[in-house]
Design a protein around this motif. Structure first.
Motif, PDB file in Angstrom:
ATOM      1  N   SER A   1     -18.100   3.770 -46.832  1.00  8.38           N
ATOM      2  CA  SER A   1     -18.574   3.559 -45.784  1.00  8.38           C
ATOM      3  C   SER A   1     -17.704   4.406 -44.357  1.00  8.38           C
TER       4      SER A   1
ATOM      5  N   ASP B   1     -19.934   5.694 -41.180  1.00  9.23           N
ATOM      6  CA  ASP B   1     -19.626   5.759 -39.857  1.00  9.23           C
ATOM      7  C   ASP B   1     -19.874   6.883 -39.204  1.00  9.23           C
TER       8      ASP B   1
ATOM      9  N   GLU C   1     -22.247   7.635 -35.761  1.00 12.30           N
ATOM     10  CA  GLU C   1     -21.860   8.407 -34.805  1.00 12.30           C
ATOM     11  C   GLU C   1     -22.768   9.495 -34.326  1.00 12.30           C
TER      12      GLU C   1
ATOM     13  N   ASN D   1     -24.823  -1.051 -36.411  1.00  5.63           N
ATOM     14  CA  ASN D   1     -24.981  -0.824 -37.812  1.00  5.63           C
ATOM     15  C   ASN D   1     -26.231  -1.655 -38.467  1.00  5.63           C
TER      16      ASN D   1
END
Length: 712
Positions: free
Chosen positions: A369, A373, A377, A388
């Motif tokens: 995860s 992330d 970005e 998401n």
């Protein structure tokens, strides 16, 4: 067939990976949810970050400058307005905006802050169908077994977080262990599968004999996409570089590299790319008519060995049984020679650092995860996307990417019908009949060229909905895979075995996956491909009126057939071989017509300081106009044909919203004109449009007859 098809390389376009759209949703449940499942962001600052500028973010630019002087007759109402203002335009001034106003307002009300179009609308419905198939454990087949295994692996974040970055760390350790150029050779060649490097082989159809395969030796991808970015950075290039820098650095820090080492690796990556990018064709060069000729470079294995020098491409081919191929081609000889010159001990550390940086970027969506992330970005920085995806969506998109064949079988069995297939084949037959008449009556073609063109039309292969017999995929084995990087490795190993099996055999016809929400014309086998996925939503319904069918799937079909006769397709004959079937006089007239399309788009300013690139857009614009001419000719045979319903339905095909950043990216990289230009430019070439709506001189949709452009 791409040799590295299953490596999720960010070095191409990131939209090809998991997150085709950024969405919100319930990760534990598969349902329709919001019709527009895209994340909402409260403020412009939150959306654009430090790059947001109130004045330049607005989509509406002045239209007082004449088109011939680099103006724009219309405003791009597809760009998301941070102030949520949606102006109204009369139909005669902006047909795209007027026709799609209600849809655009509805989408505005959903607070979409990334991008959304009718393809997403239909793809969302198809994805839900696929997710239900992947969630349904009553299916018992090899296809369902391997698809569901991978689907579950994508969704299992507990397992992915427990594994963490270990698979990536093992890959990085192997690169760090390289001490000599001989070590680098061994790493690139690999044990079970090769490592992605500076030169990458693909299996493709031979441009000179479409019945046979050729091993094509290609350049690597570039982190900035278009090689022109290495000559002069555009706004898109600057955003992409910033996104890549940040993502690579954050991943390297997660792997416990210190700041100095991080900077060294990212800097090395750009030094290497700048050293080689000048030998890679730019996006504009790839759009030029002579590109096919430039990349058609058959070579022998001995010639390849000579030009590759010390780089171990021939040893790699030997390792995996590919050197026994009878045909090789090098689309970019200058690049291969540049790599040969670069590949030496002096650049060893730079190559190591670059490969490590690449591994950071190309595996973001396959890890835990924290890596995901960073991927999100990165998307945000490049395109303004934020948010998401629900786990079922991620799972579906990943399975589509790595197991298209088996998943296609599942979708075809559940959602394709013989009646649908028969209906679409009938429309294709009608379109081909029109084209035969059009070609016979085309005034600029000589009799000899007309016969060649008609022969090509008569030999088009039609692939509608799904194949009559499903292909078996039982030799794909994923039982031992414990993480997604291992899945990629296993699938690459399988694909190499497929290449070896096919290498000197006749070409096997490939069907587009049945769930695909798109259509295409394939030049190298002269085929039109209309998969079942696009036969949904606004594109096609069995109970559509005749006008809606022509304005929807009819336009799609006619557009794709026209690609067989655009500036690229016209270089291929009825068998899909590169072959000049034109007389010099006919070809000169054809290119003169195409040049008018290029000039038209080059004169349009889309956003402040940013023009269209007609060289990139010409083939799609030619296909749109050819498709429209075909549909209007068919309409003349239908008593009482409702032209307004037809044109309105056509405009609905391309309705879309997107961030300004994404719009800029489309202008620079997409072969299709922006949606509002695609609609308005096309309809204003035809008398039927002016007659249907009473468009008069002085209206912004009016184009004087002497300025109208028809290639066909």
């Amino acid at each position: 067939m791409s040799f590295f098809r299953f490596r999720l390389k960010c070095l191409a376009v990131i939209a090809a990976t998991l997150l085709l759209v950024a969405v919100d949703g319930n990760a534990a449940q598969v349902n329709e949810g919001s019709k527009y499942p895209l994340v909402s962001v409260e403020t412009a600052d939150e959306l654009f970050g430090d790059d947001y500028d109130e004045e330049t973010s607005q989509r509406y630019i002045g239209v007082t400058t004449p088109l011939a002087a680099g103006g724009n007759p219309w405003m791009d109402v597809s760009v998301i307005d941070t102030k949520h203002q949606r102006p109204t335009f009369p139909l005669e001034d902006n047909f795209y905006a007027a026709s799609n106003h209600d849809w655009l307002v509805e989408v505005d009300s959903q607070g979409i802050k990334s991008r959304y179009d009718v393809f997403d609308d239909v793809n969302g419905d198809v994805n839900i169908k696929l997710a239900r198939l992947l969630e349904d454990r009553s299916y018992i087949s090899h296809d369902s077994s391997i698809c569901q295994k991978v689907y579950d692996m994508v969704k299992n974040w507990n397992r992915r977080d427990k594994i963490g970055l270990a698979p990536l760390k093992a890959e990085v350790d192997a690169i760090e262990a390289i001490q000599t150029l001989e070590d680098m050779d061994k790493y690139l060649i690999g044990e079970e599968v090769p490592a992605s490097g500076l030169i990458e082989p693909n299996m493709e159809t031979d441009l000179n004999d479409s019945s046979r395969y050729v091993i094509s030796i290609n350049p690597m991808g570039l982190t900035l996409g278009d090689s022109a970015e290495y000559q002069k950075l555009t706004a898109l290039g600057k955003r992409t570089k910033k996104a890549n820098d940040t993502a690579a650095k954050k991943m390297l820090l997660l792997l416990r590299y210190d700041e100095s080492s991080v900077k060294q690796k990212v800097d090395a990556m750009y030094r290497l790319e700048y050293a080689l990018a000048g030998k890679i064709h730019t996006q504009e060069e790839m759009s030029k008519t002579d590109y096919v000729k430039r990349v058609n470079n058959p070579v022998t294995l001995a010639q390849l060995a000579e030009m590759a020098g010390r780089y171990p491409i021939v040893a790699l081919l030997d390792k995996y049984g590919l050197s026994k191929a009878q045909r090789f081609t090098v689309p970019n000889i200058e690049y291969i020679r540049a790599v040969a010159e670069y590949y030496n001990e002096a650049h060893l550390q730079e190559m190591k650092d670059t490969l490590i940086a690449y591994r950071m970027l190309e595996n973001l969506e396959l890890l835990n995860s924290a890596a995901n992330d960073i991927a999100m970005e990165r998307n945000m920085t490049i395109r303004g996307f934020r948010g998401n995806a629900p786990d079922w969506f991620r799972g579906v998109e990943y399975v589509k990417h790595v197991l298209p064949g088996p998943l296609s079988n599942l979708y075809a069995e559940a959602y394709c019908s013989r009646e649908m297939k028969k209906d679409i084949e009938g429309i294709i037959g009608d379109v081909c009949s029109y084209y035969k008449t059009m070609l016979r009556n085309e005034p600029f073609l000589s009799a000899a060229v007309k016969e060649e063109a008609i022969a090509k039309l008569d030999n088009i292969t039609v692939r509608a909905c799904m194949p009559d017999k499903a292909k078996s995929w039982k030799n794909i084995k994923l039982n031992k895979c414990k993480n997604l990087m291992e899945v990629n490795k296993a699938l690459l190993k399988w694909e190499i075995s497929e290449i070896v099996r096919k290498i000197n055999e006749p070409v096997e016809l490939e069907w587009t996956p049945s769930y695909t929400v798109n259509a295409n014309y394939k030049m190298t086998d002269n085929s039109i491909n209309i998969p079942a996925g696009i036969l949904n939503g606004v594109f096609y319904q069995s109970d559509f009126s005749y006008e809606e069918k022509l304005g929807g799937i009819g336009m799609i079909i006619a557009h794709e057939i026209t690609h067989g006769f655009d500036t690229n397709g016209a270089q291929f004959d009825e068998r899909g071989n590169v072959n000049n079937w034109w007389t010099p006089e006919d070809k000169a007239e054809f290119e003169k017509k195409a040049a008018r399309v290029v000039d038209y788009f080059n004169n349009i300013t889309v956003y402040e300081g940013l023009h269209c690139n007609g060289e990139i857009n010409k083939t799609e614009a030619i296909a749109d106009m050819g498709g429209m001419k075909c549909m209007l000719s068919m309409a003349k045979k239908k008593p009482g044909f409702d032209y307004k319903k037809f044109f309105s339905h056509y405009a609905s095909l391309w309705r879309c919203v997107y961030t300004r950043k994404y719009g800029e990216e489309l202008v620079r990289t997409d072969v299709h004109p922006l949606p509002y230009l695609r609609v308005n430019f096309c309809v204003q070439q035809f008398d039927e449009f002016y007659d249907a709506y009473g468009i008069k001189p002085g209206a912004k949709m009016y184009l004087p007859k002497e300025e109208r452009i028809l290639v066909w």
